[in-house]
Write a protein that holds these residues in place. Structure first.
Motif, PDB file in Angstrom:
ATOM      1  N   ALA A 650       0.882  -1.021  -0.102  1.00  0.00           N
ATOM      2  CA  ALA A 650      -0.054  -0.018  -0.043  1.00  0.00           C
ATOM      3  C   ALA A 650       0.908   1.037   0.028  1.00  0.00           C
ATOM      4  CB  ALA A 650      -1.009   0.041   1.239  1.00  0.00           C
ATOM      5  N   THR A 651       0.293   2.107  -0.646  1.00  0.00           N
ATOM      6  CA  THR A 651       1.134   3.659  -0.781  1.00  0.00           C
ATOM      7  C   THR A 651      -0.108   4.542  -0.117  1.00  0.00           C
ATOM      8  OG1 THR A 651       0.575   3.901  -2.885  1.00  0.00           O
ATOM      9  CG2 THR A 651       2.743   3.194  -2.312  1.00  0.00           C
ATOM     10  N   VAL A 652      -1.221   4.414   0.404  1.00  0.00           N
ATOM     11  CA  VAL A 652      -2.230   5.087   0.944  1.00  0.00           C
ATOM     12  C   VAL A 652      -2.457   4.573   2.438  1.00  0.00           C
ATOM     13  CG1 VAL A 652      -3.238   5.675  -1.212  1.00  0.00           C
ATOM     14  CG2 VAL A 652      -4.132   3.719   0.035  1.00  0.00           C
ATOM     15  N   PRO A 653      -2.933   5.263   3.255  1.00  0.00           N
ATOM     16  CA  PRO A 653      -3.206   4.500   4.698  1.00  0.00           C
ATOM     17  C   PRO A 653      -4.091   3.349   4.678  1.00  0.00           C
ATOM     18  CG  PRO A 653      -3.528   7.124   4.612  1.00  0.00           C
ATOM     19  CD  PRO A 653      -3.488   6.705   3.263  1.00  0.00           C
ATOM     20  N   VAL A 654      -3.616   2.759   5.532  1.00  0.00           N
ATOM     21  CA  VAL A 654      -4.454   1.140   5.973  1.00  0.00           C
ATOM     22  C   VAL A 654      -4.623   1.283   7.323  1.00  0.00           C
ATOM     23  CG1 VAL A 654      -4.063  -1.025   5.599  1.00  0.00           C
ATOM     24  CG2 VAL A 654      -2.836   0.376   4.136  1.00  0.00           C
ATOM     25  N   ALA A 655      -6.244   0.932   7.686  1.00  0.00           N
ATOM     26  CA  ALA A 655      -6.602   0.817   8.875  1.00  0.00           C
ATOM     27  C   ALA A 655      -6.637  -0.691   9.259  1.00  0.00           C
ATOM     28  CB  ALA A 655      -8.164   1.119   8.959  1.00  0.00           C
ATOM     29  N   VAL A 656      -5.863  -0.927  10.241  1.00  0.00           N
ATOM     30  CA  VAL A 656      -5.461  -2.194  10.958  1.00  0.00           C
ATOM     31  C   VAL A 656      -6.003  -2.530  12.258  1.00  0.00           C
ATOM     32  CG1 VAL A 656      -3.832  -3.993  11.242  1.00  0.00           C
ATOM     33  CG2 VAL A 656      -3.624  -2.208   9.267  1.00  0.00           C
ATOM     34  N   SER A 657      -6.609  -3.796  12.479  1.00  0.00           N
ATOM     35  CA  SER A 657      -6.922  -3.992  13.603  1.00  0.00           C
ATOM     36  C   SER A 657      -6.637  -5.299  14.329  1.00  0.00           C
ATOM     37  CB  SER A 657      -8.388  -3.691  14.320  1.00  0.00           C
ATOM     38  OG  SER A 657      -9.031  -4.405  13.382  1.00  0.00           O
ATOM     39  N   PHE A 658      -6.179  -5.937  15.417  1.00  0.00           N
ATOM     40  CA  PHE A 658      -6.117  -7.158  15.822  1.00  0.00           C
ATOM     41  C   PHE A 658      -7.120  -7.409  16.996  1.00  0.00           C
ATOM     42  CE2 PHE A 658      -2.009  -6.153  14.137  1.00  0.00           C
ATOM     43  CZ  PHE A 658      -1.799  -7.264  13.203  1.00  0.00           C
ATOM     44  N   ARG A 659      -7.676  -8.405  16.858  1.00  0.00           N
ATOM     45  CA  ARG A 659      -8.637  -8.774  17.967  1.00  0.00           C
ATOM     46  C   ARG A 659      -9.121  -9.925  18.144  1.00  0.00           C
ATOM     47  NH1 ARG A 659     -13.691  -6.567  13.869  1.00  0.00           N
ATOM     48  NH2 ARG A 659     -14.462  -8.461  13.041  1.00  0.00           N
TER      49      ARG A 659
END
Length: 662
Positions: A650-659
């Motif tokens: 990616a070269t644009v922001p990426v939303a990440v979460s761990f749950r």
């Protein structure tokens, strides 16, 4: 078996016959012969035969032998030796043997002194040959190979009978210095042993029997191939293995069942090999069998004879390798070694503690084949002359440097995508100045999968050239080039046991190596009074050097983390090429990817993670575990960390979460 009339026989040894007066020493095993059912396979390390010397030889005589070479000797090695020289009390007798280039040699003492004739033709490796060495009093010494005379010299005087206490088959009587030293003071004498097959030897009175028979037949010598484990791609991970080379070499090692480490990949047919034959110096091996390594720490002086390096640790007394992690997400391998010379001396010894230079290297390897190499030198003098990198190709028997290296062997690139490829066609260049501030180096092997390394492009301190505005990639010095070669070529390492830190190779008979870059310099990662640490990103790739700029940027200028869950912390660790996260049972954040700081196949270490089964959510979508998302655990006495690797660019922001998994 060489034919000589029995009544004229002065000496006869046959591998097929039991002869009580002929005593075998070391490791020699039966093999198929040329004329008979049996020959003896001399291992090149310890095997020889001792016997009573030939009886009286009042006039002309000849020596006949059937031999097959597995490798050329380190120096002249006798097939049969009854020669004494001044060191033995006087000159007498004769010796027939093979020199370091595979050419037959005949030395004989007459009343007028020592006479020597050298054959002009080399024996082919792994091929049976019939040799006849003939002495004609007051006339000549001659050598015949497969019925063709290949050497003759005039002599004077009658033969001086041997005063040797015993005849030796397959080894030198005294230690001698191997040929081709780079540094004579670090190139020491050895006993030279025959490496190959001898079927029989006959010494007979009178002229040599005439023969025109054509000698044909491949010898019963097993192929010698550097070991890489099973062919093809395999399960990703590291395993302990017993990598076997060939019987005569393998059996010398006093090791257990799991002395080596092999790393395989499921996405590509290449591997990383930590093998005792290279003293555990790690090698990337392409799918078509080209070996490459970025070397190790090395030093000089301060008590060392020549170079102090793991290459000289022939028994791996100080060199050890162990698997720290091996799971679906990554592999971590630790290699520890001492800097030691060919005399087993460890220089730069601390006067108070007694410690000398040691190094710890940690290889963190991901499923896409990218890997970091963290090098920590431990020394009382860490900022004195030490080497951290050399671009080395490792060659198996039958390979020359030109077989695996393009004549344009080095391409350099910088972070703005400029690149330059250098040619060795007219000799190696003295400097590699283009492009400016290059920090990406690719070694152009003759493979689709080529080695690369990426380092920081920050200013650095070099051992020979002082402060530099960016990394420095010096080409290997030309002084070790032999005539007619484009690249330097040595065979004192790997797999060799000779006490030498440099021997020029003259044939592709043994495992060997070559270099194109040496002493590369780049910014230190960390320096303390007793250590110096550097880190690189390396691996094999099918891309061009300039196409590695995004990978370099993702490592050197990682995408920042914003919007992290309250109470959590995050940092990017270049040593692991991973984001370190901690502090919450459920983590959310944004990777602020951009052209300057892209995201490419990131890894995450969730420190002290207690959530058990976990799912990763990317831009609102759950990414299932599988080929493109891999997880593993790192357990210690104090905590357990979850390791996650994901295939993502990616070269644009990426939303990440761990749950916790729902």
């Amino acid at each position: 078996m060489p034919q000589t009339t029995p009544s004229d026989m002065a000496f006869r040894w046959s591998a097929a016959a039991e002869q009580p007066d002929f005593v075998r020493h070391g490791h020699a095993v039966p093999a198929a012969g040329l004329d008979t059912a049996a020959a003896l396979n001399f291992d090149g390390f310890s095997a020889y035969v001792a016997a009573p010397p030939p009886g009286a030889l009042p006039g002309a005589f000849h020596v006949a032998a059937n031999v097959a070479l597995a490798a050329y000797p380190w120096n002249v090695c006798p097939i049969l030796d009854v020669l004494t020289l001044e060191r033995d009390g006087g000159e007498s007798g004769f010796s027939v043997g093979i020199d370091d280039r595979g050419r037959p040699r005949f030395a004989l003492v007459t009343l007028s002194g020592l006479h020597v004739v050298n054959g002009e033709t080399a024996l082919n490796l792994h091929q049976w040959h019939r040799l006849v060495f003939a002495f004609e009093p007051e006339v000549a010494l001659s050598i015949t190979l497969d019925g063709v005379e290949i050497g003759r010299t005039s002599i004077s005087g009658r033969y001086r009978p041997s005063e040797a206490a015993q005849a030796l088959i397959g080894r030198t009587r005294h230690e001698i210095i191997p040929t081709g030293p780079i540094r004579p003071y670090a190139h020491l004498p050895i006993t030279v042993y025959f490496d190959g097959l001898i079927e029989g030897i006959a010494v007979g009175s009178g002229p040599a029997p005439a023969t025109t028979a054509k000698v044909e037949g491949r010898a019963d010598i097993a192929p010698r191939r550097l070991p890489t484990g099973p062919a093809g791609a395999g399960r990703f991970g590291a395993t302990y293995e017993h990598l076997k080379y060939y019987d005569g070499w393998d059996r010398r090692w006093r090791v257990g069942e799991h002395p080596d480490v092999l790393v395989r990949f499921d996405k590509a047919d290449y591997r990383v090999v930590f093998w005792r034959g290279t003293n555990y110096i790690p090698c990337w091996v392409s799918g078509d069998g080209i070996w490459y390594t970025n070397e190790f720490n090395e030093t000089w002086g301060n008590g060392a004879t020549g170079c102090a390096e793991p290459m000289s640790d022939k028994h791996c007394a100080y060199s050890h390798v162990r698997i720290i992690e091996s799971h679906d997400a990554r592999v971590v391998v630790h290699w520890r070694y001492a800097l030691v010379d060919v005399l087993d001396v460890r220089p730069r010894k601390d006067l108070v503690s007694g410690w000398s230079d040691f190094s710890d290297e940690v290889y963190t390897i991901y499923p896409d084949g990218s890997a970091t190499r963290s090098i920590t030198l431990h020394s009382t003098q860490p900022m004195e002359s030490h080497e951290f990198q050399e671009s080395i190709v490792v060659l198996g028997p039958g390979q020359r440097p030109e077989d695996v290296l393009e004549i344009e062997p080095v391409t350099l690139a910088n972070m703005v995508g400029q690149s330059h490829t250098y040619s060795w066609a007219n000799g190696r260049p003295r400097h590699l100045p283009e492009p400016a501030r290059a920090n990406i180096a690719m070694i152009n092997t003759k493979s689709a999968q080529r080695p690369y390394m990426i380092v920081s492009d920050a200013p650095c301190l070099t051992r020979d050239d002082g402060a530099q505005p960016g990394p420095l990639f010096p080409p290997y010095y030309h002084e070790t080039l032999s005539e007619g070669q484009s690249f330097p070529w040595w065979n004192h390492w790997p797999t060799s046991d000779i006490p030498s830190d440099g021997r020029r190779a003259v044939a592709a008979d043994r495992a060997s190596h070559s270099s194109v870059l040496t002493g590369s310099e780049w910014a230190d990662y960390k320096v303390t009074p007793t250590s110096r640490q550097r880190v690189m990103l390396h691996g094999l790739t099918t891309r061009k050097a300039e196409d590695l700029v995004p990978l370099a940027a993702a490592w050197l200028s990682p995408a920042p983390i914003n919007g992290l869950s309250e109470g959590a912390s995050a940092a990017f660790d270049p040593l692991e090429k991973a984001y370190l996260l901690s502090g919450s049972a459920e983590l959310s954040f944004t990777l602020q990817a951009s052209e300057a700081s892209p995201v490419i196949n990131p890894a995450f270490v969730l420190q002290g993670w207690a959530a058990g089964a976990t799912e990763m959510v990317i831009d609102g979508q759950v990414r299932p575990e599988g080929e493109n998302l891999r997880v593993g655990w790192r357990h210690s006495a104090e905590r357990s960390d979850l390791i996650v690797w994901v295939e993502l660019s990616a070269t644009v922001p990426v939303a990440v979460s761990f749950r916790p998994r729902r």
